[in-house]
Design an enzyme around this catalytic site. Structure first.
Site, PDB file in Angstrom:
ATOM      1  CG  ASP A 312      -2.175   0.891   0.963  1.00 53.64           C
ATOM      2  OD1 ASP A 312      -2.388   1.312  -0.174  1.00 53.64           O
ATOM      3  OD2 ASP A 312      -2.927   1.134   1.937  1.00 53.64           O
ATOM      4  CE  LYS A 361      -6.368   2.554   0.431  1.00 50.90           C
ATOM      5  NZ  LYS A 361      -5.142   2.564  -0.332  1.00 50.90           N
ATOM      6  CE  LYS A 415      -5.839  11.239   0.613  1.00 50.41           C
ATOM      7  NZ  LYS A 415      -5.064  10.042   0.913  1.00 50.41           N
ATOM      8  CE  LYS A 489      -2.398   3.656   3.034  1.00 50.42           C
ATOM      9  NZ  LYS A 489      -2.283   4.642   1.990  1.00 50.42           N
TER      10      LYS A 489
HETATM   11  P1  NAI Z   1      -8.386   3.395  -9.784  1.00 46.35           P
HETATM   12  O1  NAI Z   1      -9.634   2.826  -9.292  1.00 46.35           O
HETATM   13  O2  NAI Z   1      -8.427   4.659 -10.558  1.00 46.35           O
HETATM   14  O3  NAI Z   1      -7.616   2.331 -10.668  1.00 46.35           O
HETATM   15  C1  NAI Z   1      -7.637   0.981 -10.416  1.00 46.35           C
HETATM   16  C2  NAI Z   1      -7.696   0.245 -11.747  1.00 46.35           C
HETATM   17  O4  NAI Z   1      -7.597  -1.135 -11.474  1.00 46.35           O
HETATM   18  C3  NAI Z   1      -8.998   0.448 -12.493  1.00 46.35           C
HETATM   19  O5  NAI Z   1      -8.727   0.934 -13.793  1.00 46.35           O
HETATM   20  C4  NAI Z   1      -9.630  -0.935 -12.533  1.00 46.35           C
HETATM   21  O6  NAI Z   1     -10.339  -1.146 -13.711  1.00 46.35           O
HETATM   22  C5  NAI Z   1      -8.409  -1.819 -12.401  1.00 46.35           C
HETATM   23  N1  NAI Z   1      -8.601  -3.169 -11.889  1.00 46.35           N
HETATM   24  C6  NAI Z   1      -9.377  -3.620 -10.890  1.00 46.35           C
HETATM   25  N2  NAI Z   1      -9.222  -4.944 -10.709  1.00 46.35           N
HETATM   26  C7  NAI Z   1      -8.300  -5.347 -11.610  1.00 46.35           C
HETATM   27  C8  NAI Z   1      -7.697  -6.589 -11.910  1.00 46.35           C
HETATM   28  N3  NAI Z   1      -8.035  -7.681 -11.258  1.00 46.35           N
HETATM   29  N4  NAI Z   1      -6.786  -6.622 -12.880  1.00 46.35           N
HETATM   30  C9  NAI Z   1      -6.433  -5.508 -13.559  1.00 46.35           C
HETATM   31  N5  NAI Z   1      -6.969  -4.311 -13.328  1.00 46.35           N
HETATM   32  C10 NAI Z   1      -7.896  -4.226 -12.360  1.00 46.35           C
HETATM   33  O7  NAI Z   1      -7.454   3.558  -8.503  1.00 46.35           O
HETATM   34  P2  NAI Z   1      -6.116   4.394  -8.316  1.00 46.35           P
HETATM   35  O8  NAI Z   1      -6.464   5.720  -7.747  1.00 46.35           O
HETATM   36  O9  NAI Z   1      -5.324   4.327  -9.549  1.00 46.35           O
HETATM   37  O10 NAI Z   1      -5.422   3.567  -7.149  1.00 46.35           O
HETATM   38  C11 NAI Z   1      -4.953   2.285  -7.436  1.00 46.35           C
HETATM   39  C12 NAI Z   1      -4.684   1.502  -6.173  1.00 46.35           C
HETATM   40  O11 NAI Z   1      -3.648   2.127  -5.454  1.00 46.35           O
HETATM   41  C13 NAI Z   1      -5.880   1.387  -5.237  1.00 46.35           C
HETATM   42  O12 NAI Z   1      -5.918   0.100  -4.693  1.00 46.35           O
HETATM   43  C14 NAI Z   1      -5.564   2.382  -4.168  1.00 46.35           C
HETATM   44  O13 NAI Z   1      -6.149   2.077  -2.935  1.00 46.35           O
HETATM   45  C15 NAI Z   1      -4.061   2.267  -4.113  1.00 46.35           C
HETATM   46  N6  NAI Z   1      -3.466   3.454  -3.548  1.00 46.35           N
HETATM   47  C16 NAI Z   1      -3.639   4.679  -4.129  1.00 46.35           C
HETATM   48  C17 NAI Z   1      -3.064   5.806  -3.569  1.00 46.35           C
HETATM   49  C18 NAI Z   1      -3.201   7.161  -4.133  1.00 46.35           C
HETATM   50  O14 NAI Z   1      -2.801   8.094  -3.485  1.00 46.35           O
HETATM   51  N7  NAI Z   1      -3.715   7.333  -5.318  1.00 46.35           N
HETATM   52  C19 NAI Z   1      -2.247   5.690  -2.384  1.00 46.35           C
HETATM   53  C20 NAI Z   1      -2.216   4.371  -1.816  1.00 46.35           C
HETATM   54  C21 NAI Z   1      -2.745   3.309  -2.434  1.00 46.35           C
HETATM   55  C1  DG6 Z   2      -8.539   7.231   0.704  1.00 44.85           C
HETATM   56  O1  DG6 Z   2      -7.953   7.021   1.902  1.00 44.85           O
HETATM   57  C2  DG6 Z   2      -7.940   6.601  -0.485  1.00 44.85           C
HETATM   58  C3  DG6 Z   2      -6.695   5.871  -0.285  1.00 44.85           C
HETATM   59  O2  DG6 Z   2      -6.383   5.045  -1.378  1.00 44.85           O
HETATM   60  C4  DG6 Z   2      -5.600   6.803   0.003  1.00 44.85           C
HETATM   61  O3  DG6 Z   2      -5.616   7.908  -0.831  1.00 44.85           O
HETATM   62  C5  DG6 Z   2      -4.292   6.212  -0.082  1.00 44.85           C
HETATM   63  O4  DG6 Z   2      -4.313   4.992   0.560  1.00 44.85           O
HETATM   64  C6  DG6 Z   2      -3.299   7.162   0.484  1.00 44.85           C
HETATM   65  O5  DG6 Z   2      -3.361   7.130   1.842  1.00 44.85           O
HETATM   66  P1  DG6 Z   2      -2.513   8.051   2.751  1.00 44.85           P
HETATM   67  O6  DG6 Z   2      -2.969   7.722   4.105  1.00 44.85           O
HETATM   68  O7  DG6 Z   2      -1.074   7.737   2.547  1.00 44.85           O
HETATM   69  O8  DG6 Z   2      -2.849   9.453   2.342  1.00 44.85           O
END
Ligand code: NAI
Ligand code: DG6
Length: 533
Positions: A312, A361, A415, A489
């Site tokens: 994460d 999460k 966010k 994380k």
């Molecule tokens: P998002 O929802 O925009 O993108 C996720 C993508 O994964 C989507 O396009 C979806 O269609 C695809 N997907 C879902 N299941 C799948 C599978 N089995 N195989 C292939 N593709 C699949 O999310 P985002 O914002 O890009 O975040 C991605 C991940 O990173 C999430 O799990 C989020 O919790 C994690 N994350 C994001 C952070 C951030 O600050 N943006 C920070 C910490 C973690």
């Molecule tokens: C809401 O908490 C969405 C999450 O995917 C966070 O944005 C992501 O885990 C980042 O978390 P943090 O606590 O490092 O800001």
């Protein structure tokens, strides 16, 4: 500047008997100084220890591919577009003026390490962290990956609504040229039901063994087609629910492989991707919170000496917490409660609005102060040895800690995080500190993905020899790459060892390790020369 472009030569020479250079390797001798402590009846007996190691780093940077799972998501599309903007030097107009592409937010590319002091001026000399050892330049990463959504990468970028329109407009043809993500595996039970409409690019069937073989073939083909030495496989797909750990199913490497063969329902897509990467000998990093690394995966990684890292991305609220909570506890102030709220309106927030995914999460966001609290028995009463609560080992005193996440579509990727730290201060006083942070989630996460991919590639080129144990051959590092902790994380560490959550300690460890590989001691803040005559 495309993947084949020559980069500037490696800029550091360490002149010492501890460091040697050949065309192929940088080799260093390093003394690890520690102390063995035994405690009897409140008495501490301390024996300083010295252990000798040698590090050997392959100088040639691998031609590296980054295969993202969830490539078409906010992180995957933002990372691709910003690399392309950097690679093609695209500048764009914002309401504040002209914006240049950059790598701000990357520890490797936008922060520095102190090498030493210039004797002629007495001033410290810093270099970019990415110069300490030869590392892949982010512009050179070959991009690819999978998504259950079949939108082309230019459409994915537009859907994400993260980047300024003038940048999107210019980078659009380059994004379109990336095509669409490879079809992926979709087990609906693992992510929120609200994601179903997206799943139009799915590898057919329910045979998990066939899925595993399919993903392995995808990795091999990507590697061959692009002439790569290394592929980092990176989970930046939706957060999954936790998998149950079931004896006989996913508790050992052999049980896990058998369960994939029998298409057991408790094997998640992310675990299948991790296993595919391990079996292909390519590193896998988990950027989401779910327990991809069930015990069977860890054993398999050990068996194949294949690298894994997670869990994460630590981008905003938790990163600040890993500094702020440590600041309070190390200042002798006692946090009594930490209440963390955030709301966001991107697809990640939508997925996290379902309870099982939120739970994953919540777990990764909640563990981050544990080691700081445990390190200070003056403020927090430790658990009584052998004491139990509800059948489990009783925990020591701990601040109340809650994490709330709400989905608010209107705010999109921007966010908002609110944290209250309520602490006990001197002689019964109370301090309340509130922090409000607002920023684009994906613009915080993207540089972390780059740092993780680049560091992971580097760590595959570093070998180590324990001289104290008279180990004859250099060995690869231990498969769980805990040196990636700074960006994560809930850092995955070698079983039986302590997790370090403190951001400062994580960064010091990283910097000290990179320096050890060139035969330098970690940055000493002792600065003795400034304290004696
Ligand atoms: P998002 O929802 O925009 O993108 C996720 C993508 O994964 C989507 O396009 C979806 O269609 C695809 N997907 C879902 N299941 C799948 C599978 N089995 N195989 C292939 N593709 C699949 O999310 P985002 O914002 O890009 O975040 C991605 C991940 O990173 C999430 O799990 C989020 O919790 C994690 N994350 C994001 C952070 C951030 O600050 N943006 C920070 C910490 C973690
Ligand atoms: C809401 O908490 C969405 C999450 O995917 C966070 O944005 C992501 O885990 C980042 O978390 P943090 O606590 O490092 O800001």
């Amino acid at each position: 500047v495309h993947p084949t472009a020559a980069r500037r030569p490696y800029p550091i020479v360490v002149q010492s008997e501890y460091t040697s250079y050949s065309d192929e390797f940088i080799t260093s001798k390093f003394t690890n100084r520690g102390a063995d402590v035994s405690v009897t009846g409140g008495q501490y007996t301390v024996t300083p220890t010295l252990k000798q190691y040698e590090f050997q780093t392959v100088r040639k940077v691998s031609k590296t591919g980054l295969m993202m799972i969830g490539w078409g998501g906010n992180n995957g599309s933002t990372l691709s577009a910003t690399i392309l903007a950097n690679r093609h030097n695209i500048v764009w107009h914002t309401k504040s003026g002209i914006q240049q592409p950059n790598y701000i937010g990357s520890v490797l590319r936008a922060s520095t390490a102190r090498l030493g002091t210039d004797p002629s001026t007495g001033k410290d000399v810093y270099v970019p962290v990415s110069d300490v050892l030869p590392m892949v330049h982010p512009n050179d990463l070959v991009l690819g990956g999978w998504d259950i959504s079949g939108s082309r990468m230019d459409e994915a970028m537009t859907r994400a609504q993260v980047l300024d329109w003038d940048l999107q407009r210019q980078v659009m043809p380059h994004m379109a040229a990336l095509g669409k993500p490879l079809p992926s595996i979709y087990y609906p039970d693992y992510i929120a039901a609200n994601q179903e409409a997206r799943a139009d690019n799915v590898i057919p069937g329910n045979d998990k063994q066939a899925h595993l073989e399919h993903l392995r073939a995808d990795i091999r083909k990507f590697k061959e087609t692009n002439g790569l030495d290394r592929v980092v496989v990176f989970w930046t797909a939706n957060t999954e629910r936790y998998s149950d750990i079931i004896p006989g199913v996913n508790d050992t490497a052999d049980n896990l492989l058998a369960s994939i063969k029998s298409s057991h329902s408790e094997i998640s897509p992310s675990t299948i991707f991790a296993v595919a990467s391990i079996l292909e000998g390519e590193p896998f990093v988990n950027g989401a919170p779910q327990n991809t690394f069930v015990p069977g995966v860890i054993e398999l990684a050990e068996r194949h000496k294949s690298f894994i890292g997670g869990d994460d991305l630590k981008s905003g609220q938790t990163k600040l917490k890993s500094v702020f909570a440590e600041f309070l506890v190390n200042a002798g102030i006692k946090p009594l409660s930490i209440a963390s709220y955030n709301h966001l309106g991107n697809n990640d927030g939508h997925n996290l609005s379902a309870e099982p995914q939120f739970k994953s999460k919540e777990i990764s966001k909640s563990s981050v102060v544990d080691d700081m609290v445990n390190a200070n028995p003056l403020l927090y009463k430790p658990a009584v040895e052998g004491a139990t609560k509800g059948g489990k080992a009783a925990k020591g005193e701990h601040p109340d800690h809650i994490v709330v996440i709400k989905y608010v579509p209107a705010v999109g990727d921007s966010k908002r995080a609110i944290d209250e730290y309520y602490s006990e201060i001197f002689c019964g006083g109370r301090s309340t500190i509130n922090i409000f942070n607002e920023c684009e989630d994906s613009l915080l996460a993207t540089p972390l993905i780059l740092d993780l991919a680049i560091l992971t590639e580097l760590l595959t080129r570093v070998k180590c020899r324990d001289v104290s144990k008279q180990q004859a051959e250099f060995e690869p590092l231990y498969p769980i790459l805990s040196l990636l902790s700074y960006m994560l994380k809930a850092p995955l560490v070698k079983p039986g060892t302590d997790v370090v959550n403190s951001l400062n300690r994580q960064r010091n460890a990283l910097e000290a390790f990179l320096k050890a590989c060139i035969g330098l001691e970690g940055s000493s803040d002792l600065l003795l020369e400034t304290r004696v005559w």
